[in-house]
Motif scaffolding. Structure first.
Motif, mmCIF file in Angstrom:
data_model
loop_
_atom_site.group_PDB
_atom_site.id
_atom_site.type_symbol
_atom_site.label_atom_id
_atom_site.label_comp_id
_atom_site.label_asym_id
_atom_site.label_seq_id
_atom_site.Cartn_x
_atom_site.Cartn_y
_atom_site.Cartn_z
ATOM 1 N N LYS A 27 0.843 -1.200 0.000
ATOM 2 C CA LYS A 27 0.000 0.000 0.000
ATOM 3 C C LYS A 27 0.872 1.240 0.000
ATOM 4 O O LYS A 27 1.943 1.260 0.591
ATOM 5 N N ALA A 28 0.357 2.280 -0.667
ATOM 6 C CA ALA A 28 1.061 3.562 -0.732
ATOM 7 C C ALA A 28 0.082 4.681 -0.407
ATOM 8 O O ALA A 28 -1.111 4.586 -0.712
ATOM 9 N N ASP A 29 0.595 5.731 0.205
ATOM 10 C CA ASP A 29 -0.194 6.922 0.491
ATOM 11 C C ASP A 29 0.229 7.998 -0.507
ATOM 12 O O ASP A 29 1.372 8.447 -0.481
ATOM 13 N N MET A 30 -0.697 8.383 -1.384
ATOM 14 C CA MET A 30 -0.398 9.406 -2.376
ATOM 15 C C MET A 30 -0.818 10.757 -1.804
ATOM 16 O O MET A 30 -1.989 10.999 -1.550
ATOM 17 N N GLN A 50 4.689 11.353 -5.585
ATOM 18 C CA GLN A 50 3.853 11.874 -4.505
ATOM 19 C C GLN A 50 3.464 10.806 -3.490
ATOM 20 O O GLN A 50 2.621 11.052 -2.641
ATOM 21 N N SER A 51 4.055 9.626 -3.582
ATOM 22 C CA SER A 51 3.615 8.501 -2.763
ATOM 23 C C SER A 51 4.687 8.027 -1.791
ATOM 24 O O SER A 51 5.882 8.087 -2.083
ATOM 25 N N TYR A 52 4.201 7.561 -0.658
ATOM 26 C CA TYR A 52 5.052 7.000 0.393
ATOM 27 C C TYR A 52 4.526 5.620 0.742
ATOM 28 O O TYR A 52 3.320 5.410 0.790
ATOM 29 N N PRO A 53 5.409 4.661 1.004
ATOM 30 C CA PRO A 53 4.931 3.328 1.403
ATOM 31 C C PRO A 53 4.288 3.379 2.782
ATOM 32 O O PRO A 53 4.770 4.071 3.670
ATOM 33 N N VAL A 54 3.194 2.661 2.924
ATOM 34 C CA VAL A 54 2.539 2.529 4.227
ATOM 35 C C VAL A 54 2.393 1.059 4.607
ATOM 36 O O VAL A 54 1.609 0.711 5.482
ATOM 37 N N LEU A 58 6.351 -2.805 -0.725
ATOM 38 C CA LEU A 58 5.645 -2.048 -1.750
ATOM 39 C C LEU A 58 6.311 -2.316 -3.097
ATOM 40 O O LEU A 58 7.516 -2.112 -3.256
ATOM 41 N N ILE A 59 5.518 -2.804 -4.038
ATOM 42 C CA ILE A 59 6.003 -3.050 -5.382
ATOM 43 C C ILE A 59 5.123 -2.263 -6.343
ATOM 44 O O ILE A 59 3.885 -2.339 -6.270
#
Length: 64
Positions: A27-30, A50-54, A58-59
């Motif tokens: 999952k990623a947080d955009m 604009q995304s960070y792994p949450v 993360l692939i």
């Protein structure tokens, strides 16, 4: 093992759409999105600039 990728970016503003990728695992947080349509986001696309792994893993797939 942790691996942090140095992903490509240019505008860093979420407006060009060049770095659109499909999240295939995790999952990623955009943070910002001025380019992707809601349907794209619902399918799992993010702007990697604009995304960070949450999640632990993360692939993303730039070719989808």
């Amino acid at each position: 093992m942790r691996w942090i990728a140095d992903l490509p970016f240019a505008c860093k503003g979420g407006v060009c759409g060049t770095y659109r990728a499909l999240v295939t695992d995790g999952k990623a947080d955009m943070r910002r999105n001025f380019t992707l349509e809601p349907a794209d986001v619902d399918l799992g696309y993010v702007l990697t600039c604009q995304s960070y792994p949450v999640s632990e893993r993360l692939i993303v797939d730039y070719d989808s």
